[in-house]
Design a protein around this motif. Sequence first.
Motif, mmCIF file in Angstrom:
data_model
loop_
_atom_site.group_PDB
_atom_site.id
_atom_site.type_symbol
_atom_site.label_atom_id
_atom_site.label_comp_id
_atom_site.label_asym_id
_atom_site.label_seq_id
_atom_site.Cartn_x
_atom_site.Cartn_y
_atom_site.Cartn_z
ATOM 1 N N LEU B 4 137.091 -16.742 26.265
ATOM 2 C CA LEU B 4 137.408 -15.657 27.035
ATOM 3 C C LEU B 4 138.118 -14.666 26.320
ATOM 4 C CD1 LEU B 4 139.945 -16.865 29.973
ATOM 5 C CD2 LEU B 4 137.728 -15.765 30.118
ATOM 6 N N LEU B 5 137.706 -13.349 26.509
ATOM 7 C CA LEU B 5 137.941 -12.516 25.082
ATOM 8 C C LEU B 5 138.871 -11.623 25.956
ATOM 9 C CD1 LEU B 5 137.468 -10.891 22.938
ATOM 10 C CD2 LEU B 5 135.629 -9.623 23.938
ATOM 11 N N VAL B 6 140.279 -11.355 25.392
ATOM 12 C CA VAL B 6 141.116 -10.413 26.007
ATOM 13 C C VAL B 6 141.054 -9.134 25.698
ATOM 14 C CG1 VAL B 6 143.692 -10.289 26.042
ATOM 15 C CG2 VAL B 6 143.097 -12.476 25.335
ATOM 16 N N ARG B 7 140.805 -8.394 26.794
ATOM 17 C CA ARG B 7 140.465 -6.973 26.939
ATOM 18 C C ARG B 7 141.739 -6.004 27.080
ATOM 19 N NH1 ARG B 7 135.754 -5.120 24.391
ATOM 20 N NH2 ARG B 7 134.005 -6.457 25.254
ATOM 21 N N VAL B 63 140.585 -10.216 31.069
ATOM 22 C CA VAL B 63 139.480 -10.949 30.177
ATOM 23 C C VAL B 63 138.115 -11.007 30.588
ATOM 24 C CG1 VAL B 63 141.513 -12.598 29.753
ATOM 25 C CG2 VAL B 63 139.936 -13.019 31.972
ATOM 26 N N GLU B 64 137.159 -11.153 29.649
ATOM 27 C CA GLU B 64 135.834 -11.205 29.612
ATOM 28 C C GLU B 64 135.084 -12.515 29.027
ATOM 29 O OE1 GLU B 64 134.064 -7.576 27.868
ATOM 30 O OE2 GLU B 64 132.171 -8.951 27.332
ATOM 31 N N ALA B 65 134.332 -12.947 29.935
ATOM 32 C CA ALA B 65 133.580 -14.227 29.647
ATOM 33 C C ALA B 65 132.741 -13.997 28.669
ATOM 34 C CB ALA B 65 133.291 -14.893 30.920
ATOM 35 N N VAL B 66 132.647 -14.673 27.493
ATOM 36 C CA VAL B 66 131.737 -14.806 26.639
ATOM 37 C C VAL B 66 130.962 -16.078 26.241
ATOM 38 C CG1 VAL B 66 131.501 -14.016 23.818
ATOM 39 C CG2 VAL B 66 133.175 -12.854 25.322
ATOM 40 N N ASP B 67 129.499 -15.987 26.140
ATOM 41 C CA ASP B 67 128.759 -17.170 25.833
ATOM 42 C C ASP B 67 128.789 -18.102 26.826
ATOM 43 O OD1 ASP B 67 128.115 -15.961 23.553
ATOM 44 O OD2 ASP B 67 129.740 -17.014 22.247
ATOM 45 N N GLY B 68 129.164 -17.990 28.156
ATOM 46 C CA GLY B 68 128.722 -18.914 29.157
ATOM 47 C C GLY B 68 129.849 -18.603 30.253
ATOM 48 N N THR B 69 129.421 -19.206 31.642
ATOM 49 C CA THR B 69 130.301 -18.814 32.820
ATOM 50 C C THR B 69 131.501 -19.439 32.553
ATOM 51 O OG1 THR B 69 128.075 -18.506 33.897
ATOM 52 C CG2 THR B 69 130.136 -19.059 35.134
ATOM 53 N N ILE B 121 142.355 -23.867 28.201
ATOM 54 C CA ILE B 121 142.264 -22.970 26.983
ATOM 55 C C ILE B 121 142.514 -23.942 25.751
ATOM 56 C CG2 ILE B 121 143.616 -21.215 25.794
ATOM 57 C CD1 ILE B 121 142.541 -20.054 28.472
ATOM 58 N N ASP B 122 141.565 -23.782 24.897
ATOM 59 C CA ASP B 122 141.523 -24.804 23.779
ATOM 60 C C ASP B 122 141.935 -24.404 22.390
ATOM 61 O OD1 ASP B 122 140.988 -27.193 22.722
ATOM 62 O OD2 ASP B 122 138.844 -26.730 22.395
ATOM 63 N N VAL B 123 143.082 -23.495 22.466
ATOM 64 C CA VAL B 123 143.671 -23.286 21.132
ATOM 65 C C VAL B 123 144.338 -24.415 20.583
ATOM 66 C CG1 VAL B 123 143.858 -21.012 21.755
ATOM 67 C CG2 VAL B 123 145.893 -22.748 22.198
ATOM 68 N N PRO B 124 144.680 -24.324 19.190
ATOM 69 C CA PRO B 124 145.233 -25.542 18.559
ATOM 70 C C PRO B 124 146.606 -25.875 19.127
ATOM 71 C CG PRO B 124 144.384 -24.077 16.939
ATOM 72 C CD PRO B 124 144.504 -23.296 18.362
ATOM 73 N N ALA B 125 146.794 -27.355 19.162
ATOM 74 C CA ALA B 125 148.050 -27.651 19.782
ATOM 75 C C ALA B 125 149.133 -27.657 18.502
ATOM 76 C CB ALA B 125 147.988 -28.994 20.512
ATOM 77 N N PRO B 142 151.689 -14.930 21.388
ATOM 78 C CA PRO B 142 151.442 -14.241 22.606
ATOM 79 C C PRO B 142 150.143 -13.583 22.498
ATOM 80 C CG PRO B 142 153.613 -13.621 21.856
ATOM 81 C CD PRO B 142 153.017 -14.408 20.821
ATOM 82 N N LEU B 143 149.578 -13.498 23.984
ATOM 83 C CA LEU B 143 148.112 -12.960 23.885
ATOM 84 C C LEU B 143 147.930 -11.690 23.200
ATOM 85 C CD1 LEU B 143 147.276 -15.628 25.229
ATOM 86 C CD2 LEU B 143 146.389 -14.142 27.056
ATOM 87 N N ALA B 144 146.871 -11.036 22.639
ATOM 88 C CA ALA B 144 146.786 -9.649 22.084
ATOM 89 C C ALA B 144 145.391 -9.342 22.320
ATOM 90 C CB ALA B 144 147.090 -9.491 20.438
ATOM 91 N N VAL B 145 145.172 -7.978 22.441
ATOM 92 C CA VAL B 145 143.804 -7.499 22.889
ATOM 93 C C VAL B 145 142.866 -8.036 21.765
ATOM 94 C CG1 VAL B 145 142.280 -5.355 23.066
ATOM 95 C CG2 VAL B 145 144.705 -5.805 24.192
ATOM 96 N N GLY B 146 141.821 -8.211 22.308
ATOM 97 C CA GLY B 146 140.771 -8.928 21.140
ATOM 98 C C GLY B 146 140.633 -10.336 20.694
ATOM 99 N N ASP B 147 141.839 -11.089 21.204
ATOM 100 C CA ASP B 147 141.810 -12.819 21.161
ATOM 101 C C ASP B 147 140.554 -13.037 21.838
ATOM 102 O OD1 ASP B 147 144.314 -12.346 19.898
ATOM 103 O OD2 ASP B 147 145.536 -13.132 21.339
ATOM 104 N N ALA B 148 140.038 -14.121 21.280
ATOM 105 C CA ALA B 148 138.839 -15.055 22.009
ATOM 106 C C ALA B 148 139.778 -16.436 22.069
ATOM 107 C CB ALA B 148 137.820 -14.908 20.973
ATOM 108 N N LEU B 149 139.653 -16.687 23.410
ATOM 109 C CA LEU B 149 140.387 -17.902 23.673
ATOM 110 C C LEU B 149 139.302 -18.955 24.001
ATOM 111 C CD1 LEU B 149 142.901 -16.551 26.014
ATOM 112 C CD2 LEU B 149 143.336 -16.993 23.655
ATOM 113 N N PRO B 150 138.999 -19.897 23.224
ATOM 114 C CA PRO B 150 137.918 -20.927 23.500
ATOM 115 C C PRO B 150 138.375 -21.759 24.683
ATOM 116 C CG PRO B 150 139.187 -21.376 21.202
ATOM 117 C CD PRO B 150 140.372 -20.356 22.131
#
Lengths: 215, 284
Positions: B4-7, B63-69, B121-125, B142-150
């Motif tokens: 998920l790309l944070v727009r 948010v925008e989906a990237v590389d999959g639904t 959301i699969d960011v490192p624990a 905290p989320l910032a514009v441009g973050d890609a959340l796996p």
Amino acid sequence: MNTPRLLPYGDRALLVEVEEVSEVVLVADAVRSGPLADLVDDVVPGARSVLLLARPGVDPAEIRERAETGMVPDDLRLDPSKSPADRQGPSTVEIPVTYDGPDLAEVARMTGLSEEEVVAAHTGTPWRVAFGGFAPGFAYLVGGDPRLEVPRRDEPRTQVPTGAVGLAGEFSGVYPRESPGGWQLIGRTEVAMWDLDRDPPALLYAGATVRFLRA
Amino acid sequence: MTSLLVRRVGLALVQDAGRPGQAAIGVGRSGAADRSSYALANRLVGNTAGAATLEVVLGGLEVEAVDGTVWLAGAGAPAPLRLDGRPEPTGAVLALRPGSRLALGLPASGLRSYLAVRGGIDVPAVLGSRSHDTLAGLGPAPLAVGDALPVGSETADEMRVDAVPAMRYGDRPVLRVVRGPRDDWVRDPATLVATTWSVAPASDRVGIRLTGGRIDLLDPTRQLPSEGATRGAIQVPSGGEPVVFGPDHPVTGGYPVMAVVVDDDSDRLAQLRPGEEVRFAWAQ
């Protein structure tokens, strides 16, 4: 040991109040290894208290009931100077300190000791981790030379550097990272109190013994 | 990998069930402030119970989906949803196709919306949790514009529900409180339940500051040694305006806790907006 007071703490916890910080270590050890262990999710030692968080589905009244009968095992009551950790031979952590803190002269003045004697007193006795909780890796150490008891600074510093070694009341401690703080700073250490790349990240755990050395 | 790309973002944090059991080394539990909404959002997308979600304050996230639904569902504060500009029902499970965007608007009531994605959301624990602890400074930033959340793979079940009714948070909630442990430090404990309190703007995940009344301490100069605390603990500073601890609370430092909000009611605290009113009642 005196009989602890049990105070209500919402519907998920119970607060055990004791009179001495040494009893905090006893109660926390007794809960973790005694008949309450299977009712309690977390044990949070404080300066004069231990907060017991109930497991999901456990009523704190049940903890109270069981605590009133058997929280402190009889063999601990016999010798309050000993906790289970003592008997197992606790880990001892050595922390080298450069004693050049900005409050060293003030501590010497307040205690009536020379600066050299303050350092000798701080390194002269083993300290014990009583509790944490102020920040990740911050441990309150007790059991030091009673001549070192000094009040906190009237005005807390807005920035205390990482590794600063301080005194406040009956406690000594090392700041794990830069933060505001009101303790009297007598020195600094290079040893990391908190390191997320280490397992466990905190250097000092409740019950551990600490020896300060001159760097 | 799908992400998920944070727009666009106002204030949004990654939150899961938190870090229990580490208070003794100065690490609080943290985790989702409104646990029931967090859990509901995860259930809607069939996630395992501890999967990480986004905790969004007053909408403003796109948010925008990237590389999959990506399958998503929201719960908590009913933020209006727009998928590529089209309105969608709040509480619905939505599919976000690659390149599509989902925007959360300003909720009509409540403060915090939970957006769960199927798989988590699969960011490192950090220390076993993906929660951002605002007090300890642990966990993902905290989320910032441009973050890609796996997007992860923490699914437990199929998605069996298409939508749930959107929540509505009524005015002036009454939260149940249990007296103690230090109610004997205040002059008149009944002041707590007799006052209509307002939420001060300085409230956050560490604590909700209340104004509109004053609880007098018997001895304002008396200091209480540091004590463990829980979320929902009501601490009374010498100024008399109480602070209710939130998920990122510290231990107490000098001030007494005179009452504690019943655990089930503490989720409602997370939905109080600055300026809103709240009352307390003794738990029966």
